[in-house]
Design a protein around this motif. Structure first.
Motif, PDB file in Angstrom:
ATOM      1  N   ILE A 119      39.816  45.630  41.453  1.00  0.00           N
ATOM      2  CA  ILE A 119      40.866  44.610  41.424  1.00  0.00           C
ATOM      3  C   ILE A 119      41.262  44.248  42.850  1.00  0.00           C
ATOM      4  O   ILE A 119      41.563  45.119  43.657  1.00  0.00           O
ATOM      5  CB  ILE A 119      42.097  45.102  40.638  1.00  0.00           C
ATOM      6  CG1 ILE A 119      41.709  45.440  39.202  1.00  0.00           C
ATOM      7  CG2 ILE A 119      43.212  44.060  40.670  1.00  0.00           C
ATOM      8  CD1 ILE A 119      42.801  46.155  38.426  1.00  0.00           C
ATOM      9  N   ARG A 120      41.243  42.966  43.131  1.00  0.00           N
ATOM     10  CA  ARG A 120      41.674  42.457  44.439  1.00  0.00           C
ATOM     11  C   ARG A 120      42.818  41.483  44.212  1.00  0.00           C
ATOM     12  O   ARG A 120      43.907  41.880  43.869  1.00  0.00           O
ATOM     13  CB  ARG A 120      40.508  41.792  45.168  1.00  0.00           C
ATOM     14  CG  ARG A 120      39.420  42.761  45.588  1.00  0.00           C
ATOM     15  CD  ARG A 120      38.339  42.032  46.346  1.00  0.00           C
ATOM     16  NE  ARG A 120      37.245  42.943  46.660  1.00  0.00           N
ATOM     17  CZ  ARG A 120      36.067  42.539  47.034  1.00  0.00           C
ATOM     18  NH1 ARG A 120      35.811  41.256  47.147  1.00  0.00           N
ATOM     19  NH2 ARG A 120      35.118  43.401  47.312  1.00  0.00           N
ATOM     20  N   ASN A 121      42.520  40.211  44.331  1.00  0.00           N
ATOM     21  CA  ASN A 121      43.558  39.196  44.172  1.00  0.00           C
ATOM     22  C   ASN A 121      43.434  38.421  42.858  1.00  0.00           C
ATOM     23  O   ASN A 121      44.069  37.391  42.673  1.00  0.00           O
ATOM     24  CB  ASN A 121      43.545  38.229  45.363  1.00  0.00           C
ATOM     25  CG  ASN A 121      42.205  37.538  45.531  1.00  0.00           C
ATOM     26  OD1 ASN A 121      41.215  37.884  44.892  1.00  0.00           O
ATOM     27  ND2 ASN A 121      42.162  36.559  46.424  1.00  0.00           N
ATOM     28  N   GLU A 122      42.612  38.917  41.940  1.00  0.00           N
ATOM     29  CA  GLU A 122      42.468  38.271  40.641  1.00  0.00           C
ATOM     30  C   GLU A 122      43.760  38.429  39.835  1.00  0.00           C
ATOM     31  O   GLU A 122      44.485  39.403  39.996  1.00  0.00           O
ATOM     32  CB  GLU A 122      41.310  38.882  39.839  1.00  0.00           C
ATOM     33  CG  GLU A 122      39.967  38.765  40.519  1.00  0.00           C
ATOM     34  CD  GLU A 122      39.669  39.907  41.480  1.00  0.00           C
ATOM     35  OE1 GLU A 122      38.581  39.903  42.054  1.00  0.00           O
ATOM     36  OE2 GLU A 122      40.522  40.808  41.660  1.00  0.00           O
ATOM     37  N   GLN A 123      44.017  37.485  38.974  1.00  0.00           N
ATOM     38  CA  GLN A 123      45.171  37.558  38.086  1.00  0.00           C
ATOM     39  C   GLN A 123      44.671  37.565  36.649  1.00  0.00           C
ATOM     40  O   GLN A 123      43.800  36.761  36.292  1.00  0.00           O
ATOM     41  CB  GLN A 123      46.094  36.357  38.302  1.00  0.00           C
ATOM     42  CG  GLN A 123      46.683  36.295  39.700  1.00  0.00           C
ATOM     43  CD  GLN A 123      47.512  35.047  39.885  1.00  0.00           C
ATOM     44  OE1 GLN A 123      48.274  34.653  39.004  1.00  0.00           O
ATOM     45  NE2 GLN A 123      47.358  34.404  41.040  1.00  0.00           N
ATOM     46  N   VAL A 124      45.219  38.459  35.826  1.00  0.00           N
ATOM     47  CA  VAL A 124      44.792  38.603  34.441  1.00  0.00           C
ATOM     48  C   VAL A 124      45.999  38.396  33.533  1.00  0.00           C
ATOM     49  O   VAL A 124      47.071  38.954  33.788  1.00  0.00           O
ATOM     50  CB  VAL A 124      44.173  40.001  34.182  1.00  0.00           C
ATOM     51  CG1 VAL A 124      43.741  40.141  32.732  1.00  0.00           C
ATOM     52  CG2 VAL A 124      42.995  40.237  35.127  1.00  0.00           C
ATOM     53  N   ARG A 125      45.826  37.606  32.470  1.00  0.00           N
ATOM     54  CA  ARG A 125      46.888  37.357  31.494  1.00  0.00           C
ATOM     55  C   ARG A 125      46.334  37.561  30.090  1.00  0.00           C
ATOM     56  O   ARG A 125      45.173  37.255  29.812  1.00  0.00           O
ATOM     57  CB  ARG A 125      47.434  35.924  31.610  1.00  0.00           C
ATOM     58  CG  ARG A 125      48.000  35.560  32.958  1.00  0.00           C
ATOM     59  CD  ARG A 125      49.347  36.226  33.222  1.00  0.00           C
ATOM     60  NE  ARG A 125      49.923  35.781  34.469  1.00  0.00           N
ATOM     61  CZ  ARG A 125      49.685  36.308  35.660  1.00  0.00           C
ATOM     62  NH1 ARG A 125      48.854  37.316  35.776  1.00  0.00           N
ATOM     63  NH2 ARG A 125      50.269  35.841  36.745  1.00  0.00           N
ATOM     64  N   TYR A 126      47.206  38.025  29.212  1.00  0.00           N
ATOM     65  CA  TYR A 126      46.861  38.205  27.809  1.00  0.00           C
ATOM     66  C   TYR A 126      46.776  36.881  27.079  1.00  0.00           C
ATOM     67  O   TYR A 126      47.527  35.954  27.365  1.00  0.00           O
ATOM     68  CB  TYR A 126      47.944  39.022  27.081  1.00  0.00           C
ATOM     69  CG  TYR A 126      47.885  40.490  27.294  1.00  0.00           C
ATOM     70  CD1 TYR A 126      47.049  41.279  26.526  1.00  0.00           C
ATOM     71  CD2 TYR A 126      48.673  41.098  28.251  1.00  0.00           C
ATOM     72  CE1 TYR A 126      47.002  42.643  26.715  1.00  0.00           C
ATOM     73  CE2 TYR A 126      48.640  42.459  28.456  1.00  0.00           C
ATOM     74  CZ  TYR A 126      47.796  43.225  27.679  1.00  0.00           C
ATOM     75  OH  TYR A 126      47.751  44.570  27.873  1.00  0.00           O
ATOM     76  N   GLY A 127      45.917  36.842  26.086  1.00  0.00           N
ATOM     77  CA  GLY A 127      45.879  35.779  25.104  1.00  0.00           C
ATOM     78  C   GLY A 127      46.045  36.435  23.747  1.00  0.00           C
ATOM     79  O   GLY A 127      46.637  37.515  23.653  1.00  0.00           O
ATOM     80  N   LYS A 128      45.518  35.821  22.705  1.00  0.00           N
ATOM     81  CA  LYS A 128      45.558  36.439  21.380  1.00  0.00           C
ATOM     82  C   LYS A 128      44.336  37.330  21.170  1.00  0.00           C
ATOM     83  O   LYS A 128      44.455  38.518  20.954  1.00  0.00           O
ATOM     84  CB  LYS A 128      45.631  35.365  20.291  1.00  0.00           C
ATOM     85  CG  LYS A 128      46.975  34.704  20.203  1.00  0.00           C
ATOM     86  CD  LYS A 128      47.044  33.771  19.029  1.00  0.00           C
ATOM     87  CE  LYS A 128      48.425  33.157  18.933  1.00  0.00           C
ATOM     88  NZ  LYS A 128      48.530  32.238  17.790  1.00  0.00           N
ATOM     89  N   ARG A 129      43.165  36.714  21.228  1.00  0.00           N
ATOM     90  CA  ARG A 129      41.911  37.461  21.116  1.00  0.00           C
ATOM     91  C   ARG A 129      41.058  37.199  22.351  1.00  0.00           C
ATOM     92  O   ARG A 129      39.847  37.137  22.296  1.00  0.00           O
ATOM     93  CB  ARG A 129      41.143  37.054  19.852  1.00  0.00           C
ATOM     94  CG  ARG A 129      41.850  37.453  18.576  1.00  0.00           C
ATOM     95  CD  ARG A 129      40.958  37.410  17.366  1.00  0.00           C
ATOM     96  NE  ARG A 129      40.373  36.098  17.103  1.00  0.00           N
ATOM     97  CZ  ARG A 129      39.312  35.898  16.324  1.00  0.00           C
ATOM     98  NH1 ARG A 129      38.704  36.916  15.752  1.00  0.00           N
ATOM     99  NH2 ARG A 129      38.849  34.693  16.121  1.00  0.00           N
ATOM    100  N   GLU A 130      41.759  37.047  23.475  1.00  0.00           N
ATOM    101  CA  GLU A 130      41.088  36.772  24.733  1.00  0.00           C
ATOM    102  C   GLU A 130      41.982  37.167  25.892  1.00  0.00           C
ATOM    103  O   GLU A 130      43.181  37.353  25.725  1.00  0.00           O
ATOM    104  CB  GLU A 130      40.734  35.285  24.844  1.00  0.00           C
ATOM    105  CG  GLU A 130      41.915  34.344  24.964  1.00  0.00           C
ATOM    106  CD  GLU A 130      42.605  34.005  23.660  1.00  0.00           C
ATOM    107  OE1 GLU A 130      43.836  33.816  23.702  1.00  0.00           O
ATOM    108  OE2 GLU A 130      41.961  33.934  22.611  1.00  0.00           O
ATOM    109  N   LEU A 131      41.359  37.307  27.027  1.00  0.00           N
ATOM    110  CA  LEU A 131      42.073  37.470  28.291  1.00  0.00           C
ATOM    111  C   LEU A 131      41.754  36.250  29.136  1.00  0.00           C
ATOM    112  O   LEU A 131      40.661  35.685  29.045  1.00  0.00           O
ATOM    113  CB  LEU A 131      41.586  38.708  29.046  1.00  0.00           C
ATOM    114  CG  LEU A 131      41.910  40.066  28.478  1.00  0.00           C
ATOM    115  CD1 LEU A 131      41.248  41.137  29.334  1.00  0.00           C
ATOM    116  CD2 LEU A 131      43.396  40.284  28.400  1.00  0.00           C
TER     117      LEU A 131
END
Length: 176
Positions: A119-131
């Motif tokens: 992990i560097r500067n990436e941003q991750v967010r939740y979805g329903k059945r996906e990220l």
């Protein structure tokens, strides 16, 4: 009749899983799917079927295994679910080719970053059945590895938008 999008995992990526899209279209037609259209060479196909999502996935996986001699992961979404995914993009102002949707079967793990590396500067967010993952420096430069990648497949938002458009055309006009 339901319009679906199927996303194949690890097809025509990095020299692995070679599958011409004309062959994929024929496999889908042989499986009884209708109005079949593929999009780019990375294993994307839209079609109509009166079967359930699970039945479509199982049928496609079985047909692909018979063709390739190995199991090929298949993620299936309805046209409406794909449109909802596109609308939920938490990074709408970022370049669409740098925002990836990681589609997974079932629900997203409680902590999808548990066990993640690089992990560097990436941003991750939740979805329903996906990220949703924003790669500021692009995917080619990333070292990010998310454990649930192994059960899913990713597409950038340009591809998601085009597939959503193609699937919507099936439901609105009755053909592509």
């Amino acid at each position: 009749m339901t319009a679906y999008v199927a996303l194949l995992r690890a097809v025509n990526v990095g020299g692995t899983g070679k599958l011409p899209m004309t062959t994929l279209a024929q496999i889908c037609k042989t499986a009884g799917l209708r109005k079949v259209k593929t999009y780019i060479a990375s294993g994307n196909v839209v079609f109509e079927s009166d079967r359930s999502e699970d039945e479509v996935r199982t049928t496609l996986m079985d047909q692909l295994q018979a063709h390739a001699g190995k199991r090929v992961g298949v993620i299936v979404r309805t046209a409406s679910e794909l449109a909802e995914t596109l609308a939920r993009n938490p990074f709408p102002d970022m370049p669409a080719h740098r925002v990836m949707t990681l589609f997974v079967d079932g629900t997203v793990p409680t902590d999808p970053l548990e066990g993640a590396t690089g992990i560097r500067n990436e941003q991750v967010r939740y979805g329903k059945r996906e990220l949703f993952v924003f790669y500021p420096d692009g995917m080619a430069a990333t070292r990010l590895r998310i454990p649930c990648e192994k059960q899913g497949t990713a597409r950038n938002m340009n591809t998601v938008a085009k597939l959503s458009e193609m699937a919507a055309a099936l439901t609105s006009s009755g053909s592509l």
